[in-house]
Design a protein around this motif. Structure first.
Motif, PDB file in Angstrom:
ATOM      1  N   UNK A 132     -17.200  -2.490  -3.850  1.00 32.75           N
ATOM      2  CA  UNK A 132     -16.924  -3.027  -2.519  1.00 32.75           C
ATOM      3  C   UNK A 132     -15.985  -2.079  -1.774  1.00 32.75           C
ATOM      4  N   UNK A 133     -15.158  -1.327  -2.539  1.00 31.94           N
ATOM      5  CA  UNK A 133     -14.322  -0.258  -1.997  1.00 31.94           C
ATOM      6  C   UNK A 133     -14.285   0.875  -3.016  1.00 31.94           C
ATOM      7  N   UNK A 134     -14.128   2.112  -2.494  1.00 34.41           N
ATOM      8  CA  UNK A 134     -14.129   3.266  -3.408  1.00 34.41           C
ATOM      9  C   UNK A 134     -13.344   4.407  -2.762  1.00 34.41           C
ATOM     10  N   UNK A 135     -12.539   5.123  -3.565  1.00 32.51           N
ATOM     11  CA  UNK A 135     -11.752   6.252  -3.050  1.00 32.51           C
ATOM     12  C   UNK A 135     -12.680   7.379  -2.614  1.00 32.51           C
ATOM     13  N   UNK A 136     -12.341   8.007  -1.514  1.00 32.95           N
ATOM     14  CA  UNK A 136     -13.165   9.105  -0.995  1.00 32.95           C
ATOM     15  C   UNK A 136     -12.473  10.431  -1.272  1.00 32.95           C
ATOM     16  N   UNK A 137     -13.243  11.380  -1.789  1.00 34.38           N
ATOM     17  CA  UNK A 137     -12.724  12.727  -1.989  1.00 34.38           C
ATOM     18  C   UNK A 137     -11.741  12.868  -3.136  1.00 34.38           C
ATOM     19  N   UNK A 138     -11.755  11.936  -4.058  1.00 34.54           N
ATOM     20  CA  UNK A 138     -10.843  12.010  -5.206  1.00 34.54           C
ATOM     21  C   UNK A 138     -11.600  11.709  -6.482  1.00 34.54           C
ATOM     22  N   UNK A 139     -11.429  12.552  -7.492  1.00 36.68           N
ATOM     23  CA  UNK A 139     -12.117  12.352  -8.763  1.00 36.68           C
ATOM     24  C   UNK A 139     -11.490  11.212  -9.559  1.00 36.68           C
ATOM     25  N   UNK A 140     -12.321  10.605 -10.397  1.00 36.16           N
ATOM     26  CA  UNK A 140     -11.861   9.501 -11.252  1.00 36.16           C
ATOM     27  C   UNK A 140     -11.272  10.099 -12.524  1.00 36.16           C
ATOM     28  N   UNK A 141      -9.999  10.515 -12.428  1.00 35.87           N
ATOM     29  CA  UNK A 141      -9.313  11.135 -13.553  1.00 35.87           C
ATOM     30  C   UNK A 141      -7.883  10.618 -13.622  1.00 35.87           C
ATOM     31  N   UNK A 142      -7.194  11.023 -14.679  1.00 38.93           N
ATOM     32  CA  UNK A 142      -5.775  10.683 -14.868  1.00 38.93           C
ATOM     33  C   UNK A 142      -5.569   9.164 -14.836  1.00 38.93           C
ATOM     34  N   UNK A 143      -4.544   8.716 -14.095  1.00 37.33           N
ATOM     35  CA  UNK A 143      -4.169   7.299 -14.137  1.00 37.33           C
ATOM     36  C   UNK A 143      -4.875   6.475 -13.051  1.00 37.33           C
ATOM     37  N   UNK A 144      -6.168   6.653 -12.937  1.00 34.54           N
ATOM     38  CA  UNK A 144      -6.955   5.855 -11.982  1.00 34.54           C
ATOM     39  C   UNK A 144      -7.479   4.590 -12.667  1.00 34.54           C
ATOM     40  N   UNK A 145      -7.765   3.592 -11.860  1.00 31.20           N
ATOM     41  CA  UNK A 145      -8.329   2.346 -12.400  1.00 31.20           C
ATOM     42  C   UNK A 145      -9.259   1.718 -11.380  1.00 31.20           C
ATOM     43  N   UNK A 146     -10.343   1.120 -11.872  1.00 34.54           N
ATOM     44  CA  UNK A 146     -11.264   0.332 -11.030  1.00 34.54           C
ATOM     45  C   UNK A 146     -11.024  -1.132 -11.361  1.00 34.54           C
ATOM     46  N   UNK A 147     -10.708  -1.932 -10.348  1.00 30.43           N
ATOM     47  CA  UNK A 147     -10.426  -3.360 -10.541  1.00 30.43           C
ATOM     48  C   UNK A 147     -11.615  -4.209 -10.128  1.00 30.43           C
ATOM     49  N   UNK A 148     -11.665  -5.403 -10.680  1.00 30.52           N
ATOM     50  CA  UNK A 148     -12.649  -6.393 -10.231  1.00 30.52           C
ATOM     51  C   UNK A 148     -12.225  -6.936  -8.874  1.00 30.52           C
ATOM     52  N   UNK A 149     -13.190  -7.189  -8.013  1.00 30.32           N
ATOM     53  CA  UNK A 149     -12.890  -7.755  -6.697  1.00 30.32           C
ATOM     54  C   UNK A 149     -12.194  -9.114  -6.827  1.00 30.32           C
ATOM     55  N   UNK A 150     -12.537  -9.872  -7.886  1.00 30.63           N
ATOM     56  CA  UNK A 150     -11.888 -11.162  -8.112  1.00 30.63           C
ATOM     57  C   UNK A 150     -10.385 -10.976  -8.287  1.00 30.63           C
ATOM     58  N   UNK A 151     -10.007  -9.960  -9.077  1.00 28.67           N
ATOM     59  CA  UNK A 151      -8.594  -9.684  -9.326  1.00 28.67           C
ATOM     60  C   UNK A 151      -7.936  -9.113  -8.074  1.00 28.67           C
ATOM     61  N   UNK A 152      -8.603  -8.157  -7.438  1.00 31.27           N
ATOM     62  CA  UNK A 152      -8.032  -7.501  -6.255  1.00 31.27           C
ATOM     63  C   UNK A 152      -7.800  -8.495  -5.116  1.00 31.27           C
ATOM     64  N   UNK A 153      -8.769  -9.385  -4.896  1.00 35.85           N
ATOM     65  CA  UNK A 153      -8.608 -10.388  -3.834  1.00 35.85           C
ATOM     66  C   UNK A 153      -7.502 -11.377  -4.171  1.00 35.85           C
ATOM     67  N   UNK A 154      -7.409 -11.714  -5.457  1.00 38.88           N
ATOM     68  CA  UNK A 154      -6.423 -12.713  -5.886  1.00 38.88           C
ATOM     69  C   UNK A 154      -4.993 -12.221  -5.674  1.00 38.88           C
ATOM     70  N   UNK A 155      -4.772 -10.906  -5.918  1.00 35.11           N
ATOM     71  CA  UNK A 155      -3.402 -10.370  -5.848  1.00 35.11           C
ATOM     72  C   UNK A 155      -3.207  -9.353  -4.726  1.00 35.11           C
ATOM     73  N   UNK A 156      -4.200  -9.213  -3.857  1.00 34.87           N
ATOM     74  CA  UNK A 156      -4.026  -8.423  -2.641  1.00 34.87           C
ATOM     75  C   UNK A 156      -4.019  -6.921  -2.819  1.00 34.87           C
ATOM     76  N   UNK A 157      -4.842  -6.397  -3.728  1.00 35.99           N
ATOM     77  CA  UNK A 157      -4.906  -4.948  -3.937  1.00 35.99           C
ATOM     78  C   UNK A 157      -6.110  -4.348  -3.214  1.00 35.99           C
TER      79      UNK A 157
END
Length: 840
Positions: A132-157
């Motif tokens: 539903x959202x995704x970082x642009x121009x940045x690789x998925x490396x190091x301390x990155x994380x993909x969250x569930x929309x349920x969690x993100x909506x619940x806590x405002x991330x």
């Protein structure tokens, strides 16, 4: 021939409601058959889709089992023919600490996160993420994380935010790289209290000190590869790990039988009702047309010609009903699937119904068969009447004597009661379903003479209460075949609805009783020892604890195809303080429990006893973690846990034979509200990957899950009743037409309008009352067979009767009958007596 066809065509058009009843009956029968036959494929597809949400395109999975040297392994580089690529993952539990404000709202101080480590490119090949959202121009490396929309909506991330999560006891600051909709591996299960998230595999491996290792490997095959050959090669390569399909045909078949068998059963019952309505309607049709058929026969029409035309009429009804039934069946199948796919956490799952050309043809042929077979008996009887009798209207059709019917019914009931008792387990489902249908047919056959006996009672009562009008009403009921058909239809419909509602009520009671067996408030899944138990007891609100040794993985019984789904290693001094124990028979509970500690002895649930066909003193060889162990059966107990696949052994033998030194669950009694106590437990053990739930919440979720399916069965039963109600209305109208002349003669010799209305309503009231009584009587023998069917599909069910349901059935039958009689009663009060006397 053309004259006959024109006459019949005109008659069909004129008798619109009668034609509607036949077409409606055929349509509903065909639709429910189509839906039931299509449900197996559709639900299998949905079940596969749910599993594939977690496993993606993988056709084989490699993972550690109880015999593996470690819970991680390295993916081998050897080339295996048929393997396209292999994707590995790591899994770990994380803890998100809530703010003080969030804690007040949720009632807990932490939220569990289930973290999986993947190489993102490999994950996108295996099981694409629905962002539903995704970082642009940045690789998925190091301390990155993909969250569930349920969690993100619940806590405002949102993407780019930083989030602090505790992993392996260490707080980590991670950057939200993406937010996924709750599909694929982010699908949230109602039974889980943690949300899914994904991190880079290398990053998570470094945190866990597991570089180059994985917890699971997902194997995607090349197109056309032989899965069994690949499986064998992988098993040789990963000798101490499990290689298997995400699901097996046997698992799906077992899952599906819980749904499909009851629906097929309901479909056959609706089929019975439809056949009865069409049969009774065609009896009226042929009776009405006998004088005209006699006229046609006297001027040269052959018996074959008139038979072909009448069969042609039923054939037309079958064609129309078959076409409508297919389209209605698609809608019903879609509706059932929508209900079964309803998910309160993720919204509606995607629904894709499955059916084929063969299913369409089979449904159409069924519709034709229902129409033709149902009409054939009255048509064939009419065709045997000589021309002379047809012309002179001497057309009384002989029926089977009541004495012969009584013998037939007695044999059918004896057969239906005997078959479930003597049937081998291998064919028990088919035979038990057949037994129920035989009982259903016997009830239908015996309705007329049950009605006759009940009417004898009403005759005396009504003569006293209503005088001659009451006596006349009872006599009309005895002599009027259409009203007797009404009583039959009401009885059949009420028996089906009462049976389904009683089953639904019984399921609710059994679920409630199952949870009442647990004499504690919270269940906590936590691998721990006595020290962990002491910490648990120190939490405010915890009154007592019991450390449980359990296995839910299925302990196979050697030389059988049976696995004990739930094996418990119990502390004989404390177990009964936390779990109700009902010993089968008159044995002493204390002595039986002492025997468990005296050797490798086992107590098994009565449902497991049925499946294993064992007695006290028999030995079972269990395939346990430490190898095969022989246990002696010392008794049986009543339990529905794991659908009755349940057994108890001593705690000390469980620990040694299962190589399990630690408790894997704790049963917790509380002195306060269980919800805040559970929140405190989760907070205290948040670094230990604890899972917990209150018993009342588990009970609610189980009830809702069962109720979801019971809604479908109730809908089927309502359709059955709806067909019956239409039939009742139709028969009342036919009865009115047939009795116009008789009622007119009664009116001409002094019967007033008020007395006529009173007589008709007494008839309706009595017919409804008898229909309901007979329906209740018919439901009881059918309910006797239901537990046998449920036992055959390994679902223990005891029938519990609710007095309210019987009262509602009685009142409902009377209301339907009275409402159906209103229109004929009003027409009767308004018709012209002279014209009605002339009516033939």
């Amino acid at each position: 021939m053309s004259i006959i066809v024109k006459f019949l065509s005109k008659s069909i058009v004129e008798k619109k409601f009668r034609s509607f009843i036949i077409i409606f009956s055929v349509t509903i029968s065909a639709a429910l058959f189509f839906a039931s036959s299509g449900l197996a494929g559709t639900m299998s597809s949905m079940y596969e889709a749910l599993i594939k949400m977690q496993t993606g395109k993988a056709e084989l999975i490699i993972f550690p089992d109880r015999n593996s040297p470690s819970n991680t392994f390295k993916i081998r580089n050897e080339k295996i023919d048929g393997v396209s690529y292999t994707v590995g993952d790591l899994s770990v539990g994380g803890v998100y600490k809530l703010s003080e404000e969030e804690s007040k709202i949720s009632g807990t101080k932490t939220e569990k996160l289930y973290i999986k480590g993947f190489d993102l490119e490999e994950l996108e090949k295996l099981n694409p993420v629905n962002y539903s959202q995704k970082a642009a121009g940045k690789n998925f490396i190091d301390n990155c994380i993909i969250l569930s929309k349920l969690f993100a909506d619940k806590y405002g991330y949102k993407v780019g935010d930083r989030i602090e999560i505790e992993i392996g006891g260490i707080n980590k600051i991670l950057t939200v790289w993406g937010i996924s909709r709750p599909t694929g591996i982010f699908q949230h299960s109602p039974q889980s209290d943690s949300m899914m998230s994904v991190m880079p595999l290398d990053t998570l491996a470094s945190m866990l000190n597991m570089r180059g290792k994985v917890h699971n490997a997902y194997v995607v095959l090349e197109e056309g590869a032989d899965i069994q050959n690949v499986k064998n090669e992988l098993s040789d390569l990963y000798t101490r790990y499990t290689v298997r399909e995400p699901f097996t045909v046997e698992e799906i078949r077992e899952y599906m039988q819980f749904i499909v068998v009851p629906l097929y059963l309901m479909t056959v019952m609706v089929l019975f009702i439809s056949i009865f309505i069409i049969y009774s309607t065609f009896k009226v049709i042929t009776t009405e047309r006998l004088p005209v058929i006699g006229t046609f026969r006297s001027i040269g029409a052959t018996k074959r010609m008139t038979d072909i035309v009448l069969i042609g009429e039923s054939f037309a009804y079958g064609i129309i009903g078959g076409i409508l039934g297919i389209f209605t069946g698609i809608a019903v199948l879609y509706l059932i699937t929508m209900i079964m796919a309803s998910d309160p956490y993720n919204g509606q799952l995607e629904v894709s119904i499955k059916f084929g050309f063969i299913q369409v043809i089979t449904t159409f042929l069924l519709a034709l068969s229902v129409a033709i077979v149902s009409s054939w008996i009255p048509i064939s009887k009419a065709s045997k009447i000589p021309i002379k009798d047809l012309v002179l209207n001497q057309t009384e059709i002989k029926t089977i004597r009541k004495s012969k019917k009584a013998v037939i019914v007695a044999l059918m009931l004896a057969l239906s009661f005997a078959l479930p008792i003597v049937t081998p387990k291998s064919v028990s489902i088919v035979i038990n379903v057949l037994s129920l249908l035989v009982t259903f047919a016997a009830v239908i056959i015996c309705i007329p003479f049950i009605t006759t006996y009940i009417l004898k009672i009403f005759e005396n009562i009504y003569s006293f209460m209503f005088g001659n009008i009451g006596y006349l009403a009872v006599k009309n009921l005895k002599d009027n075949k259409n009203i007797l058909n009404n009583i039959s239809l009401l009885a059949i419909g009420i028996s089906v609805i009462l049976m389904i509602n009683t089953i639904s009520y019984s399921v609710g009671i059994e679920v409630l009783n199952g949870y009442k067996d647990w004499k504690f408030d919270i269940m906590v899944s936590l691998n721990g020892d006595r020290n962990a138990e002491q910490v648990l007891r120190s939490i405010d609100g915890v009154e007592g604890t019991y450390g449980a040794y359990e296995s839910w993985q299925g302990i196979r019984v050697s030389d059988t195809d049976y696995s004990i789904g739930y094996l418990q290693g119990i502390d004989i001094s404390k177990y009964r303080d936390y779990v109700a124990f009902r010993l089968d028979g008159k044995g002493n509970h204390d002595e039986i429990f002492k025997k468990l500690d005296e050797g490798r002895n086992i107590l098994i649930a009565m449902m497991a006893r049925e499946s294993l066909d064992v007695e006290i003193g028999d030995e079972l060889i269990l395939e346990m973690n430490a190898g095969k162990k022989t246990y002696k059966v010392i008794g049986f107990f009543d339990s529905i846990m794991q659908n009755g696949s349940n057994a108890l052994i001593s705690q000390k033998y469980f620990k040694s034979d299962m190589n399990q030194p630690y408790y894997n669950r704790f049963f917790v009694k509380t002195s306060e509200d269980p919800d805040p106590v559970l929140a405190s437990v989760k907070e205290k053990f948040m670094r230990r990957g604890v899972w917990g739930n209150t018993i009342r919440n588990m009970e609610r979720m189980n009830y809702e899950s069962n109720n979801q399916f019971m809604i479908i069965l109730k809908a089927f039963s309502v359709l059955a009743m709806l067909i019956g109600v239409f039939g009742v209305f139709n028969n009342y109208m036919i009865s009115f037409i047939e009795r116009k002349r008789t009622i007119a003669i009664q009116r001409s010799v002094g019967l007033s309008k008020k007395q006529t209305l009173k007589m008709i309503f007494i008839e309706a009231l009595t017919g409804g009352c008898i229909g309901a009584i007979v329906g209740i009587m018919g439901a009881l023998p059918m309910l006797w067979t239901v537990p046998k069917i449920m036992l055959a599909i390994r679902v223990p069910l005891s029938i519990h009767y609710k007095f309210d349901l019987f009262v509602i059935s009685l009142i409902g039958g009377i209301i339907i009958s009275v409402i159906a009689s209103i229109s004929p009663a009003l027409k009767t009060s308004k018709f012209d007596i002279i014209e009605a006397i002339k009516y033939e």
